[in-house]
Design a protein around this motif. Structure first.
Motif, PDB file in Angstrom:
ATOM      1  N   SER A 108     -22.896  57.862 -14.724  1.00  0.00           N
ATOM      2  CA  SER A 108     -23.959  57.481 -13.796  1.00  0.00           C
ATOM      3  C   SER A 108     -24.668  56.229 -14.308  1.00  0.00           C
ATOM      4  N   LEU A 109     -25.366  55.575 -13.420  1.00  0.00           N
ATOM      5  CA  LEU A 109     -26.109  54.371 -13.811  1.00  0.00           C
ATOM      6  C   LEU A 109     -27.184  54.694 -14.849  1.00  0.00           C
ATOM      7  N   GLU A 110     -27.668  55.928 -14.840  1.00  0.00           N
ATOM      8  CA  GLU A 110     -28.720  56.325 -15.784  1.00  0.00           C
ATOM      9  C   GLU A 110     -28.227  56.324 -17.222  1.00  0.00           C
ATOM     10  N   THR A 111     -26.915  56.355 -17.418  1.00  0.00           N
ATOM     11  CA  THR A 111     -26.384  56.389 -18.792  1.00  0.00           C
ATOM     12  C   THR A 111     -26.277  55.002 -19.411  1.00  0.00           C
ATOM     13  N   ILE A 112     -26.503  53.957 -18.625  1.00  0.00           N
ATOM     14  CA  ILE A 112     -26.301  52.585 -19.107  1.00  0.00           C
ATOM     15  C   ILE A 112     -27.506  52.106 -19.912  1.00  0.00           C
ATOM     16  N   THR A 113     -27.219  51.548 -21.079  1.00  0.00           N
ATOM     17  CA  THR A 113     -28.256  50.899 -21.885  1.00  0.00           C
ATOM     18  C   THR A 113     -27.760  49.520 -22.304  1.00  0.00           C
ATOM     19  N   PHE A 114     -28.630  48.549 -22.237  1.00  0.00           N
ATOM     20  CA  PHE A 114     -28.260  47.184 -22.599  1.00  0.00           C
ATOM     21  C   PHE A 114     -28.909  46.807 -23.928  1.00  0.00           C
ATOM     22  N   HIS A 115     -28.097  46.371 -24.867  1.00  0.00           N
ATOM     23  CA  HIS A 115     -28.606  45.864 -26.140  1.00  0.00           C
ATOM     24  C   HIS A 115     -28.797  44.351 -26.078  1.00  0.00           C
ATOM     25  N   ASN A 116     -28.157  43.746 -25.094  1.00  0.00           N
ATOM     26  CA  ASN A 116     -28.271  42.305 -24.866  1.00  0.00           C
ATOM     27  C   ASN A 116     -29.372  42.062 -23.836  1.00  0.00           C
ATOM     28  N   LYS A 117     -30.300  41.178 -24.137  1.00  0.00           N
ATOM     29  CA  LYS A 117     -31.393  40.901 -23.203  1.00  0.00           C
ATOM     30  C   LYS A 117     -30.911  40.198 -21.935  1.00  0.00           C
ATOM     31  N   GLN A 208     -21.875  27.101 -11.627  1.00  0.00           N
ATOM     32  CA  GLN A 208     -22.973  28.069 -11.696  1.00  0.00           C
ATOM     33  C   GLN A 208     -23.455  28.225 -13.137  1.00  0.00           C
ATOM     34  N   ASP A 209     -24.656  28.765 -13.256  1.00  0.00           N
ATOM     35  CA  ASP A 209     -25.235  29.036 -14.577  1.00  0.00           C
ATOM     36  C   ASP A 209     -25.191  30.546 -14.821  1.00  0.00           C
ATOM     37  N   PHE A 210     -24.269  30.954 -15.666  1.00  0.00           N
ATOM     38  CA  PHE A 210     -24.086  32.380 -15.962  1.00  0.00           C
ATOM     39  C   PHE A 210     -24.721  32.785 -17.296  1.00  0.00           C
ATOM     40  N   LYS A 211     -25.585  31.937 -17.820  1.00  0.00           N
ATOM     41  CA  LYS A 211     -26.121  32.217 -19.162  1.00  0.00           C
ATOM     42  C   LYS A 211     -27.232  33.269 -19.152  1.00  0.00           C
ATOM     43  N   ASN A 212     -27.876  33.464 -18.007  1.00  0.00           N
ATOM     44  CA  ASN A 212     -28.891  34.514 -17.909  1.00  0.00           C
ATOM     45  C   ASN A 212     -28.236  35.827 -17.492  1.00  0.00           C
ATOM     46  N   ALA A 213     -29.032  36.880 -17.327  1.00  0.00           N
ATOM     47  CA  ALA A 213     -28.489  38.185 -16.944  1.00  0.00           C
ATOM     48  C   ALA A 213     -27.672  38.046 -15.660  1.00  0.00           C
ATOM     49  N   THR A 214     -26.408  38.445 -15.723  1.00  0.00           N
ATOM     50  CA  THR A 214     -25.457  38.124 -14.661  1.00  0.00           C
ATOM     51  C   THR A 214     -24.546  39.303 -14.351  1.00  0.00           C
ATOM     52  N   ALA A 215     -24.344  39.532 -13.056  1.00  0.00           N
ATOM     53  CA  ALA A 215     -23.318  40.467 -12.593  1.00  0.00           C
ATOM     54  C   ALA A 215     -22.313  39.682 -11.766  1.00  0.00           C
ATOM     55  N   ILE A 216     -21.059  39.745 -12.151  1.00  0.00           N
ATOM     56  CA  ILE A 216     -19.985  39.103 -11.385  1.00  0.00           C
ATOM     57  C   ILE A 216     -19.275  40.197 -10.596  1.00  0.00           C
ATOM     58  N   ALA A 261     -18.139  32.693 -17.764  1.00  0.00           N
ATOM     59  CA  ALA A 261     -19.469  33.106 -18.211  1.00  0.00           C
ATOM     60  C   ALA A 261     -19.527  33.173 -19.730  1.00  0.00           C
ATOM     61  N   LYS A 262     -18.468  33.699 -20.355  1.00  0.00           N
ATOM     62  CA  LYS A 262     -18.443  33.769 -21.815  1.00  0.00           C
ATOM     63  C   LYS A 262     -18.392  32.372 -22.436  1.00  0.00           C
ATOM     64  N   ARG A 263     -17.664  31.451 -21.792  1.00  0.00           N
ATOM     65  CA  ARG A 263     -17.607  30.077 -22.306  1.00  0.00           C
ATOM     66  C   ARG A 263     -18.999  29.453 -22.296  1.00  0.00           C
ATOM     67  N   GLN A 264     -19.723  29.669 -21.199  1.00  0.00           N
ATOM     68  CA  GLN A 264     -21.073  29.126 -21.101  1.00  0.00           C
ATOM     69  C   GLN A 264     -22.000  29.726 -22.153  1.00  0.00           C
ATOM     70  N   ARG A 265     -21.724  30.953 -22.514  1.00  0.00           N
ATOM     71  CA  ARG A 265     -22.560  31.635 -23.510  1.00  0.00           C
ATOM     72  C   ARG A 265     -22.014  31.417 -24.924  1.00  0.00           C
ATOM     73  N   ASN A 266     -21.054  30.537 -25.042  1.00  0.00           N
ATOM     74  CA  ASN A 266     -20.410  30.235 -26.337  1.00  0.00           C
ATOM     75  C   ASN A 266     -19.802  31.480 -26.957  1.00  0.00           C
ATOM     76  N   PHE A 267     -19.304  32.378 -26.091  1.00  0.00           N
ATOM     77  CA  PHE A 267     -18.590  33.586 -26.494  1.00  0.00           C
ATOM     78  C   PHE A 267     -19.424  34.484 -27.405  1.00  0.00           C
ATOM     79  N   THR A 268     -20.731  34.491 -27.199  1.00  0.00           N
ATOM     80  CA  THR A 268     -21.582  35.417 -27.963  1.00  0.00           C
ATOM     81  C   THR A 268     -21.612  36.775 -27.303  1.00  0.00           C
TER      82      THR A 268
END
Length: 268
Positions: A108-117, A208-216, A261-268
């Protein structure tokens, strides 16, 4: 490890076949069948619980079983099985002589936790083909995305063909399932931008700028995304086609978009 099963008519064998073949049984009991050391190791790394482990000693030694069990938090029942039983319940040829009954998880969506801001999420609406779902999960693992959301799921996540085609990546990434409306609401509440792969009102993906919080978000090859997604899209995006057709395999398209998106984020 003194328990053995030699008959294909054994109740345990029949139960395992039922778990393999029937989604209803997997959902009712909250269990699925896993085969092979890679899948079992990934499941253990993902904090899945092994209930029962079965092995064919001509292929899988007692020592290998013990090595695997060093990573378990519980003490699963271990059963030695005959060649006939192994051939009866092994779903594929490269099972390496080891199978297990594993407890499934709630997604469920309730189980999701994000460690990345600024999380990066892959969303797939109504994927049906196990091979495509497995490939999407492999892409998600390869890119180390923060989560995969499956909107309006059509297929049981623990279908043996999904587990096999994902090469165990069904266990390596956070996965949540829900309706499109539920997932859209979740993303909007978290202020996560929604980029929908679509042919209409679209801009090229690479500008596009995918460096912020993004859903593709990707849809099926046959009908694409529903209007519900397109109406709530931050921006529709498109991969420019240079041939005669206007679309590609959904897992290929998702990989292109996710890795941009990962390229824009320098694969972090």
């Amino acid at each position: 490890m003194n328990k053995e099963i030699s008959s294909t008519q054994n109740a345990m064998v029949k139960y395992m076949l039922q778990l393999q073949e029937k989604s209803r049984s997997r959902k009712k009991d909250g269990k699925c069948i896993l085969e092979g050391f890679r899948e079992l190791t990934l499941a253990l790394d993902g904090n899945y619980t092994i209930d029962t482990l079965l092995f064919y000693p001509e292929i899988c030694s007692h020592e290998r079983v013990q090595e695997l069990l060093k990573n378990t938090k519980n003490s699963p029942e271990c059963i030695e099985i005959s060649k006939d039983v192994y051939q009866k319940i092994a779903y594929r040829g490269s099972t390496e002589g080891i199978l297990a009954i594993v407890e499934t998880k709630e997604h469920s969506l309730e189980t999701i936790t994000f460690h990345n801001k600024k999380p990066l999420i892959l969303v797939a609406e109504a994927p049906e083909k196990p091979g495509n779902i497995g490939a999407l999960l492999r892409t998600a693992d390869a890119a180390n995305v923060d989560a995969v959301f499956i909107a309006n799921p059509k297929t049981d996540l623990y279908n043996p063909n999904i587990v096999r085609s994902s090469v165990g990546c069904v266990f390596t990434t956070q996965i949540a399932m829900g309706s499109s409306a539920e997932i859209i609401s979740f993303l909007q509440k978290k202020e996560i931008a929604i980029y929908c792969a679509a042919l209409t009102a679209s801009e090229n993906y690479h500008v596009q700028d995918f460096k912020n919080a993004t859903a593709i978000v990707v849809g099926t090859e046959a009908i694409g995304l529903s209007s519900e997604w397109l109406e709530n899209s931050t921006q529709n995006i498109i991969i420019p086609m240079q041939g005669k057709i206007d679309s590609m395999n959904v897992s290929v398209a998702a990989a292109i978009l996710i890795f941009e998106a990962k390229r824009q984020r320098n694969f972090t």
